[in-house]
Scaffold this motif. Structure first.
Motif, PDB file in Angstrom:
ATOM      1  N   VAL A 146       0.839  -1.204   0.000  1.00 37.97           N
ATOM      2  CA  VAL A 146       0.000   0.000   0.000  1.00 37.97           C
ATOM      3  C   VAL A 146       0.872   1.251   0.000  1.00 37.97           C
ATOM      4  CG1 VAL A 146      -1.661   1.335   1.350  1.00 37.97           C
ATOM      5  CG2 VAL A 146      -1.974  -1.130   1.075  1.00 37.97           C
ATOM      6  N   ARG A 147       1.940   1.224   0.785  1.00 33.26           N
ATOM      7  CA  ARG A 147       2.858   2.371   0.828  1.00 33.26           C
ATOM      8  C   ARG A 147       3.532   2.585  -0.525  1.00 33.26           C
ATOM      9  NH1 ARG A 147       8.264   3.443   2.261  1.00 33.26           N
ATOM     10  NH2 ARG A 147       8.533   5.427   3.377  1.00 33.26           N
ATOM     11  N   ALA A 148       3.939   1.490  -1.165  1.00 34.61           N
ATOM     12  CA  ALA A 148       4.565   1.601  -2.484  1.00 34.61           C
ATOM     13  C   ALA A 148       3.585   2.116  -3.525  1.00 34.61           C
ATOM     14  CB  ALA A 148       5.114   0.240  -2.907  1.00 34.61           C
ATOM     15  N   LEU A 149       2.316   1.725  -3.392  1.00 38.56           N
ATOM     16  CA  LEU A 149       1.285   2.189  -4.315  1.00 38.56           C
ATOM     17  C   LEU A 149       1.078   3.695  -4.168  1.00 38.56           C
ATOM     18  CD1 LEU A 149      -0.761   1.207  -6.431  1.00 38.56           C
ATOM     19  CD2 LEU A 149      -2.397   0.874  -4.577  1.00 38.56           C
ATOM     20  N   LYS A 150       1.082   4.172  -2.930  1.00 40.73           N
ATOM     21  CA  LYS A 150       0.910   5.609  -2.690  1.00 40.73           C
ATOM     22  C   LYS A 150       2.102   6.413  -3.185  1.00 40.73           C
ATOM     23  CE  LYS A 150      -2.143   5.192   1.336  1.00 40.73           C
ATOM     24  NZ  LYS A 150      -2.301   5.452   2.796  1.00 40.73           N
ATOM     25  N   ARG A 151       3.297   5.820  -3.087  1.00 38.71           N
ATOM     26  CA  ARG A 151       4.513   6.514  -3.525  1.00 38.71           C
ATOM     27  C   ARG A 151       4.786   6.309  -5.009  1.00 38.71           C
ATOM     28  NH1 ARG A 151       8.011   8.195   0.425  1.00 38.71           N
ATOM     29  NH2 ARG A 151       9.826   7.790  -0.907  1.00 38.71           N
ATOM     30  N   ARG A 152       3.888   5.607  -5.681  1.00 42.30           N
ATOM     31  CA  ARG A 152       3.962   5.395  -7.125  1.00 42.30           C
ATOM     32  C   ARG A 152       5.164   4.561  -7.529  1.00 42.30           C
ATOM     33  NH1 ARG A 152       3.495  11.025  -9.999  1.00 42.30           N
ATOM     34  NH2 ARG A 152       3.249   9.676 -11.827  1.00 42.30           N
ATOM     35  N   SER A 153       5.645   3.721  -6.614  1.00 43.60           N
ATOM     36  CA  SER A 153       6.673   2.752  -6.979  1.00 43.60           C
ATOM     37  C   SER A 153       6.056   1.577  -7.732  1.00 43.60           C
ATOM     38  CB  SER A 153       7.393   2.240  -5.730  1.00 43.60           C
ATOM     39  OG  SER A 153       8.054   3.284  -5.055  1.00 43.60           O
ATOM     40  N   LEU A 154       4.746   1.352  -7.514  1.00 42.78           N
ATOM     41  CA  LEU A 154       3.999   0.286  -8.177  1.00 42.78           C
ATOM     42  C   LEU A 154       2.691   0.856  -8.702  1.00 42.78           C
ATOM     43  CD1 LEU A 154       4.335  -2.460  -5.408  1.00 42.78           C
ATOM     44  CD2 LEU A 154       5.569  -2.480  -7.568  1.00 42.78           C
ATOM     45  N   ASP A 155       2.212   0.313  -9.829  1.00 38.72           N
ATOM     46  CA  ASP A 155       0.837   0.620 -10.205  1.00 38.72           C
ATOM     47  C   ASP A 155      -0.073  -0.430  -9.576  1.00 38.72           C
ATOM     48  OD1 ASP A 155       1.034  -1.675 -11.747  1.00 38.72           O
ATOM     49  OD2 ASP A 155       1.071  -0.640 -13.669  1.00 38.72           O
ATOM     50  N   ARG A 156      -1.357  -0.412  -9.882  1.00 40.09           N
ATOM     51  CA  ARG A 156      -2.295  -1.306  -9.193  1.00 40.09           C
ATOM     52  C   ARG A 156      -2.027  -2.776  -9.507  1.00 40.09           C
ATOM     53  NH1 ARG A 156      -8.171   1.822  -9.575  1.00 40.09           N
ATOM     54  NH2 ARG A 156      -7.539   3.664  -8.357  1.00 40.09           N
ATOM     55  N   SER A 157      -1.744  -3.067 -10.764  1.00 41.74           N
ATOM     56  CA  SER A 157      -1.449  -4.461 -11.113  1.00 41.74           C
ATOM     57  C   SER A 157      -0.139  -4.904 -10.461  1.00 41.74           C
ATOM     58  CB  SER A 157      -1.370  -4.627 -12.634  1.00 41.74           C
ATOM     59  OG  SER A 157      -0.254  -3.935 -13.171  1.00 41.74           O
ATOM     60  N   GLY A 158       0.846  -4.003 -10.422  1.00 44.92           N
ATOM     61  CA  GLY A 158       2.109  -4.319  -9.769  1.00 44.92           C
ATOM     62  C   GLY A 158       1.951  -4.540  -8.280  1.00 44.92           C
ATOM     63  N   PHE A 185      13.651  -4.404  -2.938  1.00 49.22           N
ATOM     64  CA  PHE A 185      12.583  -3.468  -3.292  1.00 49.22           C
ATOM     65  C   PHE A 185      12.878  -2.053  -2.785  1.00 49.22           C
ATOM     66  CE2 PHE A 185       8.466  -1.426  -2.383  1.00 49.22           C
ATOM     67  CZ  PHE A 185       7.984  -1.366  -3.683  1.00 49.22           C
ATOM     68  N   ILE A 186      13.317  -1.919  -1.545  1.00 48.32           N
ATOM     69  CA  ILE A 186      13.545  -0.590  -0.982  1.00 48.32           C
ATOM     70  C   ILE A 186      14.694   0.115  -1.698  1.00 48.32           C
ATOM     71  CG2 ILE A 186      14.340   0.654   1.069  1.00 48.32           C
ATOM     72  CD1 ILE A 186      12.729  -1.226   2.773  1.00 48.32           C
ATOM     73  N   THR A 187      15.822  -0.587  -1.869  1.00 46.42           N
ATOM     74  CA  THR A 187      16.966   0.067  -2.509  1.00 46.42           C
ATOM     75  C   THR A 187      16.663   0.397  -3.970  1.00 46.42           C
ATOM     76  OG1 THR A 187      17.955  -2.093  -3.062  1.00 46.42           O
ATOM     77  CG2 THR A 187      18.612  -1.066  -0.981  1.00 46.42           C
ATOM     78  N   SER A 188      15.976  -0.502  -4.670  1.00 50.48           N
ATOM     79  CA  SER A 188      15.651  -0.254  -6.074  1.00 50.48           C
ATOM     80  C   SER A 188      14.710   0.939  -6.212  1.00 50.48           C
ATOM     81  CB  SER A 188      15.021  -1.504  -6.696  1.00 50.48           C
ATOM     82  OG  SER A 188      15.910  -2.586  -6.665  1.00 50.48           O
ATOM     83  N   SER A 189      13.712   1.028  -5.332  1.00 52.02           N
ATOM     84  CA  SER A 189      12.769   2.147  -5.389  1.00 52.02           C
ATOM     85  C   SER A 189      13.457   3.470  -5.088  1.00 52.02           C
ATOM     86  CB  SER A 189      11.623   1.910  -4.401  1.00 52.02           C
ATOM     87  OG  SER A 189      10.909   0.737  -4.730  1.00 52.02           O
ATOM     88  N   LYS A 190      14.354   3.475  -4.089  1.00 53.89           N
ATOM     89  CA  LYS A 190      15.078   4.699  -3.744  1.00 53.89           C
ATOM     90  C   LYS A 190      15.970   5.145  -4.894  1.00 53.89           C
ATOM     91  CE  LYS A 190      13.801   5.177   0.653  1.00 53.89           C
ATOM     92  NZ  LYS A 190      13.076   6.379   1.165  1.00 53.89           N
TER      93      LYS A 190
END
Length: 335
Positions: A66-78, A104-109
């Motif tokens: 949910v946090r990644a979805l809000k930060r736009r690291s993932l879309d809904r399907s992701g 996931f955290i390091t890649s998103s950052k």
């Protein structure tokens, strides 16, 4: 006054939503626990999983997704795909979870880092990454399958990597770590290289200078970053082993996990570049001044053929590393 009431109402709704989600996950974890008790009564070899492990395996991936979805690291399907991958890996082994979390955290950052520079060279750049379900499963599909096989072999729980006592399970652990280290190393190289490298990338097949963004292009900074990325997920696995496994002193040394992760990250990144140089089309489009993956009247071919896309290359790289590298590690693992 109305605005204050609206704020209070929104906060109340958010609090109620959080409570509903927590209650739902508690009920779901208890349901799975009762189900595991019921199944273990019919199959004596199955050990029931504690309700706390069910709760952790459901709640933590849900919160992170949910946090990644809000930060736009993932879309809904992701987000849905990541929730499934996170649940399976967390249920199987907390070391798998920490490794996935480190990736996931390091890649998103790093995806957000240097966004202005990356936007200049990447025609497909998306703010925050916005990974979809295809990208999630190309990076997490192999680890998910290995985690399921691991649970069939030894059940949910943490074990040391020891080929003399748990040969097949140790092989699966190293395969899973290698696949995630491969994805991490490739991501670190792709995100760090364009920002920090002071020199032009060189094509891994011919060592000729190519424009930034070319599939198969490597830099010394990117190669170092790929090793460090793999070592980071290896360190996450190793630290979790230290915290969660009580009989490590009876097993083979576990510190090589960190080195193994670094090697998997480096080799995975190089393999990804090699496949990209041959099987991904790269051309320089003079009309936009960027490297693209399509042919047009204004595009000059640099390398590769339009056989695979980036997701397929990532998948093949992680599969090959997961299959080949544990066999090499088995022969050299200190005892």
């Amino acid at each position: 006054m109305n605005s204050e009431n609206d704020v209070v109402l929104k906060e109340s709704i958010k609090m109620m939503t959080d409570m509903i989600v927590l209650c739902a996950t508690l009920a779901l974890s208890l349901f799975f626990w009762v189900l595991s008790l019921f199944m273990s009564s019919f199959y004596g070899t199955l050990q029931p999983v504690s309700p706390w492990r069910w709760l952790f395996s459901i709640l933590v991936p849900l919160v992170l997704t949910v946090r990644a979805l809000k930060r736009r690291s993932l879309d809904r399907s992701g987000a849905l795909g990541a929730l499934l991958v996170g649940f399976v890996l967390t249920m199987a082994n907390f070391s798998f979870f920490s490794t996935l979390l480190a990736f996931f955290i390091t890649s998103s950052k790093l995806t957000r880092w240097g966004a202005a520079q990356k936007r200049k060279i990447d025609v497909d750049y998306k703010e925050g990454g916005q990974r979809n379900w295809v990208q999630v499963f190309c990076n997490g599909g192999v680890p998910t399958e290995l985690a399921l096989l691991y649970m069939i072999e030894v059940g949910p729980g943490e074990i040391p990597i020891d080929f003399s006592k748990q040969y097949s399970a140790s092989w699966m652990c190293l395969s899973l770590l290698g696949a995630l280290a491969c994805s991490t190393g490739d991501t670190w190289a792709s995100e760090v290289g364009p920002v920090l490298s002071q020199s032009q990338p060189r094509l891994i097949t011919t060592w000729e200078e190519v424009p930034a963004g070319t599939n198969g292009g490597v830099t010394s900074v990117g190669l170092v970053a790929s090793f460090l990325g793999g070592a980071t997920v290896g360190m996450a696995y190793f630290v979790t082993q230290l915290l969660m496994v009580s009989d490590l002193h009876l097993a083979d040394p576990q510190w090589p996990i960190v080195v193994y992760g670094g090697v998997a990250g480096l080799l995975g990144s190089m393999l990804d570049s090699l496949l990209g140089a041959h099987m991904q089309y790269s051309g320089f489009d003079a009309s936009i001044g960027k490297v693209v993956s399509y042919e047009s009247a204004t595009t000059r071919r640099i390398c590769g053929k339009p056989i695979l896309d980036n997701n397929a290359v990532n998948l093949f790289s992680s599969v090959l590393i997961a299959i080949i590298l544990p066999g090499l590690a088995w022969g050299m693992w200190p005892r």
